[in-house]
Design an enzyme around this catalytic site. Structure first.
Site, PDB file in Angstrom:
ATOM      1  N   ASP A 119     152.902   4.240  52.527  1.00 56.74           N
ATOM      2  CA  ASP A 119     152.582   3.218  51.538  1.00 56.74           C
ATOM      3  C   ASP A 119     151.109   3.260  51.147  1.00 56.74           C
ATOM      4  O   ASP A 119     150.216   3.371  52.010  1.00 56.74           O
ATOM      5  CB  ASP A 119     152.919   1.843  52.121  1.00 56.74           C
ATOM      6  CG  ASP A 119     152.562   0.697  51.197  1.00 56.74           C
ATOM      7  OD1 ASP A 119     153.203   0.580  50.142  1.00 56.74           O
ATOM      8  OD2 ASP A 119     151.636  -0.064  51.533  1.00 56.74           O
ATOM      9  N   GLU A 144     152.775   7.241  48.407  1.00 57.36           N
ATOM     10  CA  GLU A 144     152.532   6.403  47.239  1.00 57.36           C
ATOM     11  C   GLU A 144     151.030   6.483  46.983  1.00 57.36           C
ATOM     12  O   GLU A 144     150.234   5.876  47.703  1.00 57.36           O
ATOM     13  CB  GLU A 144     152.959   4.962  47.498  1.00 57.36           C
ATOM     14  CG  GLU A 144     152.736   4.068  46.281  1.00 57.36           C
ATOM     15  CD  GLU A 144     152.904   2.595  46.592  1.00 57.36           C
ATOM     16  OE1 GLU A 144     153.256   1.834  45.668  1.00 57.36           O
ATOM     17  OE2 GLU A 144     152.683   2.196  47.756  1.00 57.36           O
ATOM     18  N   ASP A 178     154.911   6.313  39.541  1.00 55.87           N
ATOM     19  CA  ASP A 178     154.799   5.026  38.849  1.00 55.87           C
ATOM     20  C   ASP A 178     154.605   5.213  37.349  1.00 55.87           C
ATOM     21  O   ASP A 178     155.041   4.370  36.552  1.00 55.87           O
ATOM     22  CB  ASP A 178     153.634   4.215  39.414  1.00 55.87           C
ATOM     23  CG  ASP A 178     153.990   3.515  40.719  1.00 55.87           C
ATOM     24  OD1 ASP A 178     155.150   3.101  40.869  1.00 55.87           O
ATOM     25  OD2 ASP A 178     153.113   3.387  41.583  1.00 55.87           O
ATOM     26  N   HIS A 230     157.920   5.375  35.585  1.00 56.01           N
ATOM     27  CA  HIS A 230     158.537   4.047  35.534  1.00 56.01           C
ATOM     28  C   HIS A 230     157.847   3.160  34.503  1.00 56.01           C
ATOM     29  O   HIS A 230     158.499   2.503  33.683  1.00 56.01           O
ATOM     30  CB  HIS A 230     158.476   3.348  36.892  1.00 56.01           C
ATOM     31  CG  HIS A 230     158.835   1.900  36.801  1.00 56.01           C
ATOM     32  ND1 HIS A 230     157.886   0.919  36.576  1.00 56.01           N
ATOM     33  CD2 HIS A 230     160.030   1.256  36.847  1.00 56.01           C
ATOM     34  CE1 HIS A 230     158.485  -0.255  36.484  1.00 56.01           C
ATOM     35  NE2 HIS A 230     159.783  -0.081  36.656  1.00 56.01           N
ATOM     36  N   HIS A 231     156.513   3.099  34.541  1.00 60.09           N
ATOM     37  CA  HIS A 231     155.792   2.169  33.677  1.00 60.09           C
ATOM     38  C   HIS A 231     156.009   2.501  32.198  1.00 60.09           C
ATOM     39  O   HIS A 231     156.207   1.602  31.371  1.00 60.09           O
ATOM     40  CB  HIS A 231     154.306   2.200  34.011  1.00 60.09           C
ATOM     41  CG  HIS A 231     153.976   1.587  35.340  1.00 60.09           C
ATOM     42  ND1 HIS A 231     154.923   1.105  36.203  1.00 60.09           N
ATOM     43  CD2 HIS A 231     152.776   1.382  35.951  1.00 60.09           C
ATOM     44  CE1 HIS A 231     154.329   0.621  37.292  1.00 60.09           C
ATOM     45  NE2 HIS A 231     153.024   0.776  37.158  1.00 60.09           N
ATOM     46  N   ASN A 287     158.528  -8.126  42.662  1.00 61.16           N
ATOM     47  CA  ASN A 287     157.273  -8.779  42.306  1.00 61.16           C
ATOM     48  C   ASN A 287     157.329  -9.502  40.967  1.00 61.16           C
ATOM     49  O   ASN A 287     156.353 -10.156  40.577  1.00 61.16           O
ATOM     50  CB  ASN A 287     156.130  -7.758  42.307  1.00 61.16           C
ATOM     51  CG  ASN A 287     155.626  -7.483  43.714  1.00 61.16           C
ATOM     52  OD1 ASN A 287     155.454  -8.397  44.508  1.00 61.16           O
ATOM     53  ND2 ASN A 287     155.409  -6.217  44.036  1.00 61.16           N
TER      54      ASN A 287
END
Length: 601
Positions: free
Chosen positions: A261, A296, A322, A325-326, A389
């Site tokens: 992480d 990550e 990411d 995805h974004h 989140n």
């Protein structure tokens, strides 16, 4: 002296012959340390560089704690199991007792990974390792080849995401015993699935961490993280703690890999760095197994996920993507606040870059030349962060609808990066997944206060924060559990059948050619349309995607169409939303009997 454990470690207890055990702890701030075993207190022998050790009569199952001169009793920071909670006694365990059934398992190549991320506590009503086991067969039949479990190291309270772990070697007692976790790993292997564990090495949780009382050098208080003081990775004992932790999960629990992480908060000045030392140590420790390390990394360091010319990871197998995805999230939902702001101006260029060569922007060396290995990036449409989140914890399907979700899922599974699904994606789950924790007092109040600001970074409407569930309320946790009745209904079975077909097509047409691309061609297209050709040794993979609001013409393809939605062949157009994936073999190695049975219009 021979031990009953498979490896000698610096951190944590060791069972010795003749009913004894050695207990060790690093406490450089203390002149004296004691260990209490079954209520018998023994003064420990001071060794070099802050280490203390004691050999005491003990056997598996004994309870023990360390004790300071003032009488304060503490859990072992390398406890393998806790009797009650973070601050209670640790349990002496025998790692060799578990009767493994899948002893010949050696893992699977990384190119075959189709990952399913799950949270143990909300995966089933019971929320335990043992309760998860009966569900594994369903996932295997749907085509899932790898599970990724959110962190399970002992954290404060009985419910949470696990990213506030404190005892990094101890599976949380709310989920079950170490043997229960081993049974889950063994069962996954029995279904032919790899199983990876999410680990947090960048910080400790805010409660229950006693290390500052006797080992202040474990932390660098001159540098902070969003969660508190930074871990001091320049300190040899600290590096050893986390390297031994990685080896422990991979060796004693037989996990097939780890996901690290937020490694941007892992800093040191050593050569090799902690991350490079960890990767090298793991690689040397398991030469006869497929073991995969995933990071990550918000810094997007390409060197960490570099591959050799023969497609072997030099350090880490992959980094979470990411960026993909974004960009997709902005395109699909129109949300452009918080983390998505940087993607709002030109999401199409970013999407093309990260599909074509893994990173944005593509470097000059990658344009027209051999780009990053596709398996070096883990792609996803959502994960625990992107769902949980949000203020209301909505899943993608409830934001954009079924048709667009299906097209994007086909993109995810038939493009060459490693796909990751979030639990419930396999059957079209619509229940939310929330952020939840189990704290009291000031920390609970601080979490409640910070949640609206955090949620604002993950899309949604401003007014959603007025309806956010209380993250401390147990009902918020309960409402995040999967709805297995939906999975068993007609709609859920249909979703899983579509997923199974897509994964079969991936295994047949994409995985065999997931190697360093010889070239990648990004066709000029208007916003809303993506057309990319990956040329691999012996084959070409062709993607045509329409996420605009209208029917669009797309460049033609060669070979066999393996999947399509919204394709009008005679006019070479895609309806909106639409996707077309085709393969063309350009070598003597051919599947002449393949007629593209996955084609759908």
């Amino acid at each position: 002296m021979l031990t009953r454990d498979t490896a000698i470690t610096a951190w944590g207890p060791r069972l010795l012959p003749s009913g004894q055990a050695e207990f060790r702890i690093w406490a450089p701030d203390r002149q004296r340390m004691n260990v209490v075993v079954a209520d018998r207190q023994v003064q420990m022998e001071r060794q070099g560089d802050g280490w203390f050790s004691a050999v005491v009569p003990a056997d598996a199952g004994c309870l023990y704690q360390f004790a300071l001169d003032d009488g304060t009793r503490l859990a072992d920071p390398a406890s393998r199991a806790q009797a009650h909670d973070l601050e209670g006694p640790s349990i002496l365990t025998d790692q060799n007792r578990f009767p493994w059934q899948q002893g010949e398992w050696r893992g699977r190549p990384w190119s075959e990974a189709v990952i399913y991320e799950l949270h143990v506590g909300t995966f089933t009503d019971e929320g335990t390792f043992k309760a998860a086991i009966p569900r594994l067969g369903e996932l295997a039949r749907a085509g899932i080849t790898a599970l990724e479990i959110m962190p399970v190291a002992q954290f404060p309270g009985n419910r949470g995401w696990g990213y506030d772990g404190v005892l990094h070697f101890a599976p949380h007692i709310a989920y079950g015993t170490p043997e229960d976790l081993k049974a889950l790993v063994d069962a996954a292997h029995g279904h032919g699935m790899m199983i990876l564990l999410d680990v947090v090495y960048n910080h400790f949780g805010p409660l229950g961490n006693a290390l500052p009382r006797y080992a202040s050098r474990f932390f660098n208080r001159r540098r902070s993280t969003p969660w508190g003081p930074a871990v001091e990775f320049n300190e040899p004992a600290v590096r050893q703690y986390f390297i031994e932790n990685a080896l422990y999960w991979l060796r004693d629990f037989r996990f097939d890999g780890l996901r690290l992480d937020a490694i941007g908060h892992i800093k040191d000045r050593q050569d090799p760095t902690f991350l490079h030392e960890l990767a090298a140590t793991v690689g040397a420790a398991f030469p006869d197994r497929h073991v995969h390390l995933v990071v990550e990394d918000e810094e997007r360091r390409r060197d960490l996920v570099a591959y050799s010319p023969d497609a072997i990871p030099l350090h880490f197998s992959a980094n979470w993507n990411d960026d993909l995805h974004h960009a997709l999230h902005v395109i699909a939902t129109g949300e452009a606040n918080g983390h998505y702001t940087a993607y709002a101006e030109d999401p199409w260029t970013i999407l093309k870059d990260v599909l074509a060569c893994g990173f944005h922007p593509c470097s000059a060396a990658e344009k027209g030349k051999r780009p990053v290995m596709p398996p070096a990036r883990v792609a996803f449409l959502q994960n625990h962060d992107q769902v949980g989140n949000r203020a209301l914890g909505e899943r993608l399907r409830t934001l954009v609808g079924a048709d667009l979700t299906e097209v994007m899922t086909a993109l995810l599974l038939l493009s060459p990066q490693i796909p990751l699904l979030f639990m419930g994606d396999d059957y079209g789950e619509t229940r939310p997944f929330h952020f939840f924790a189990d704290y009291q007092g000031e920390i609970a109040d601080a979490i409640r206060k910070s949640r609206p600001e955090e949620a604002a970074n993950f899309g949604g409407r401003a007014e959603d924060v007025d309806h956010m569930p209380d993250p401390i309320d147990v009902q918020t946790f309960a409402s995040s559990k999967l709805d297995w009745k939906r999975a068993e209904g007609e709609g859920g079975r249909r979703e899983r059948e579509r997923l199974r077909t897509l994964i079969e097509l991936r295994m047949r047409h994409v995985v065999p050619f997931v190697a360093p691309p010889e070239a990648v061609l990004v066709h000029p297209t208007p916003d809303g349309v993506v057309a990319i050709d990956w040329r691999f040794p012996g084959a070409k993979l062709q993607l045509r995607l329409n996420l605009s609001d209208a029917e669009q013409r797309v460049p033609g393809t060669e070979g066999h169409v393996i999947w399509s939605a919204g394709w009008v062949p005679d006019e070479t157009t895609l309806r909106a939303p639409g996707i077309l994936v085709a393969t063309h073999e350009v070598s003597a190695v051919s599947r002449r009997g393949d007629t593209g049975t996955g084609r759908r219009q």
